[in-house]
Design an enzyme around this catalytic site. Structure first.
Site, PDB file in Angstrom:
ATOM      1  N   CYS A  74      -2.412   2.087   7.112  1.00  0.00           N
ATOM      2  CA  CYS A  74      -1.022   2.079   6.652  1.00  0.00           C
ATOM      3  C   CYS A  74      -0.701   0.794   5.912  1.00  0.00           C
ATOM      4  O   CYS A  74      -0.271   0.807   4.774  1.00  0.00           O
ATOM      5  CB  CYS A  74      -0.085   2.268   7.834  1.00  0.00           C
ATOM      6  SG  CYS A  74       1.668   2.166   7.405  1.00  0.00           S
ATOM      7  N   GLU A 114       1.458  -0.345  -7.156  1.00  0.00           N
ATOM      8  CA  GLU A 114       1.410   0.907  -6.398  1.00  0.00           C
ATOM      9  C   GLU A 114       2.843   1.248  -6.000  1.00  0.00           C
ATOM     10  O   GLU A 114       3.499   0.473  -5.306  1.00  0.00           O
ATOM     11  CB  GLU A 114       0.542   0.770  -5.150  1.00  0.00           C
ATOM     12  CG  GLU A 114      -0.932   0.618  -5.435  1.00  0.00           C
ATOM     13  CD  GLU A 114      -1.781   0.728  -4.176  1.00  0.00           C
ATOM     14  OE1 GLU A 114      -1.278   1.237  -3.151  1.00  0.00           O
ATOM     15  OE2 GLU A 114      -2.949   0.310  -4.214  1.00  0.00           O
ATOM     16  N   TYR A 132       0.286  -4.862  -5.200  1.00  0.00           N
ATOM     17  CA  TYR A 132       0.980  -4.806  -3.910  1.00  0.00           C
ATOM     18  C   TYR A 132       2.297  -5.571  -3.938  1.00  0.00           C
ATOM     19  O   TYR A 132       2.857  -5.880  -2.883  1.00  0.00           O
ATOM     20  CB  TYR A 132       0.076  -5.354  -2.807  1.00  0.00           C
ATOM     21  CG  TYR A 132      -1.234  -4.608  -2.682  1.00  0.00           C
ATOM     22  CD1 TYR A 132      -1.264  -3.262  -2.331  1.00  0.00           C
ATOM     23  CD2 TYR A 132      -2.446  -5.240  -2.936  1.00  0.00           C
ATOM     24  CE1 TYR A 132      -2.464  -2.571  -2.240  1.00  0.00           C
ATOM     25  CE2 TYR A 132      -3.650  -4.557  -2.837  1.00  0.00           C
ATOM     26  CZ  TYR A 132      -3.650  -3.231  -2.490  1.00  0.00           C
ATOM     27  OH  TYR A 132      -4.839  -2.547  -2.397  1.00  0.00           O
ATOM     28  N   TYR A 140      -7.153   4.820  -9.897  1.00  0.00           N
ATOM     29  CA  TYR A 140      -7.043   3.889  -8.773  1.00  0.00           C
ATOM     30  C   TYR A 140      -8.062   2.766  -8.896  1.00  0.00           C
ATOM     31  O   TYR A 140      -7.740   1.584  -8.665  1.00  0.00           O
ATOM     32  CB  TYR A 140      -7.240   4.646  -7.459  1.00  0.00           C
ATOM     33  CG  TYR A 140      -7.198   3.775  -6.232  1.00  0.00           C
ATOM     34  CD1 TYR A 140      -6.028   3.121  -5.863  1.00  0.00           C
ATOM     35  CD2 TYR A 140      -8.327   3.603  -5.433  1.00  0.00           C
ATOM     36  CE1 TYR A 140      -5.977   2.314  -4.733  1.00  0.00           C
ATOM     37  CE2 TYR A 140      -8.283   2.802  -4.295  1.00  0.00           C
ATOM     38  CZ  TYR A 140      -7.107   2.162  -3.956  1.00  0.00           C
ATOM     39  OH  TYR A 140      -7.072   1.358  -2.834  1.00  0.00           O
ATOM     40  N   CYS A 172       0.830  -1.206   0.000  1.00  0.00           N
ATOM     41  CA  CYS A 172       0.000   0.000   0.000  1.00  0.00           C
ATOM     42  C   CYS A 172       0.863   1.254   0.000  1.00  0.00           C
ATOM     43  O   CYS A 172       1.652   1.477   0.909  1.00  0.00           O
ATOM     44  CB  CYS A 172      -0.921  -0.007   1.219  1.00  0.00           C
ATOM     45  SG  CYS A 172      -1.819   1.538   1.465  1.00  0.00           S
ATOM     46  N   CYS A 203      18.777  -5.196   7.180  1.00  0.00           N
ATOM     47  CA  CYS A 203      19.514  -5.368   5.930  1.00  0.00           C
ATOM     48  C   CYS A 203      20.947  -4.860   6.103  1.00  0.00           C
ATOM     49  O   CYS A 203      21.151  -3.720   6.532  1.00  0.00           O
ATOM     50  CB  CYS A 203      18.820  -4.607   4.800  1.00  0.00           C
ATOM     51  SG  CYS A 203      19.645  -4.769   3.214  1.00  0.00           S
ATOM     52  N   ASP A 263      -3.145  -7.005   2.175  1.00  0.00           N
ATOM     53  CA  ASP A 263      -3.383  -6.454   0.840  1.00  0.00           C
ATOM     54  C   ASP A 263      -2.920  -7.462  -0.206  1.00  0.00           C
ATOM     55  O   ASP A 263      -1.729  -7.770  -0.288  1.00  0.00           O
ATOM     56  CB  ASP A 263      -2.637  -5.130   0.660  1.00  0.00           C
ATOM     57  CG  ASP A 263      -3.172  -4.037   1.556  1.00  0.00           C
ATOM     58  OD1 ASP A 263      -4.396  -3.983   1.738  1.00  0.00           O
ATOM     59  OD2 ASP A 263      -2.360  -3.247   2.071  1.00  0.00           O
TER      60      ASP A 263
END
Length: 218
Positions: free
Chosen positions: A201, A98, A138, A86, A55, A210, A133
């Protein structure tokens, strides 16, 4: 955000994608937080990066506050439908992801730092979804603007995979592609979580660090 349960997990072929339109869809003129023109022109010396991490509301918030980031914008890319809306992207029939466009000053923030934010900010092993999602929009993606960015992206993926594996995660599914055309999303999507602080969110990392910039995978 539309969770998209039941949507196809396959990117449609170009011949089967929605036709789109010639003219860009309306969007904001300026960044909601810093009032800089959303479409530029941008000052000389700045560079661009593009990421898909689920998202785009939550993803954009990750990047806009980083020192050295000049502007951020959300949009659609890596699909087939020109100037998609959208609603069209949510059908799964445009092929778009997205994404967030990040314009940054390389003298203040490195591309490696942006990559670290990318890898640590989501789960890059989930394929065509991110958390709840689900759908091709996504997917995890890094879209590079130069050979240097491409090399850095590939190297960072190779460095991060052993860390994820040791933490019990699967193979990274992130696509790494030359930056496609970026189509700005609608006005209300731009800096959405600044306008709606309690809004959805949908972004969560793996909790794995990482090791970019360490020179070795610890």
């Amino acid at each position: 955000m539309l969770f998209g349960f039941g949507k196809s997990s396959e990117i449609p072929a170009a011949a089967n994608a929605l036709p789109g339109r010639t003219d860009p869809i309306p969007t904001a003129d300026a960044h909601f937080l810093n009032s800089r023109p959303l479409k530029g022109p941008f000052p000389d010396g700045l560079e661009m990066a593009m990421f898909g991490m689920g998202c785009f509301w939550g993803v954009e918030r990750m990047f806009w506050g980083l020192p050295g980031v000049y502007i951020t914008a959300v949009g659609y890319a890596a699909g087939h439908t020109p100037n998609a809306t959208y609603k069209e992207v949510c059908t799964g029939q445009t092929g778009h992801n997205e994404v967030v466009l990040v314009v940054f000053n390389p003298e203040e923030i490195s591309y490696d730092t942006l990559l670290q934010t990318f890898w640590e900010g989501h789960d890059p092993t989930q394929g065509m979804r991110q958390g709840n999602d689900r759908g091709t929009q996504y997917r995890s993606g890094i879209y590079t603007y130069s050979e240097a960015q491409k090399s850095a992206a590939i190297e960072s993926k190779q460095m991060f995979q052993p860390k994820l594996t040791s933490a019990g995660y699967g193979a990274i599914t992130t696509e790494i592609l030359p930056a496609p055309e970026f189509y700005y999303a609608e006005d209300y999507h731009q800096q959405y979580l600044a306008k709606n602080p309690n809004g959805y969110c949908g972004i969560g990392g793996t909790g794995v660090t990482c090791p970019i910039g360490t020179g070795a995978v610890a």
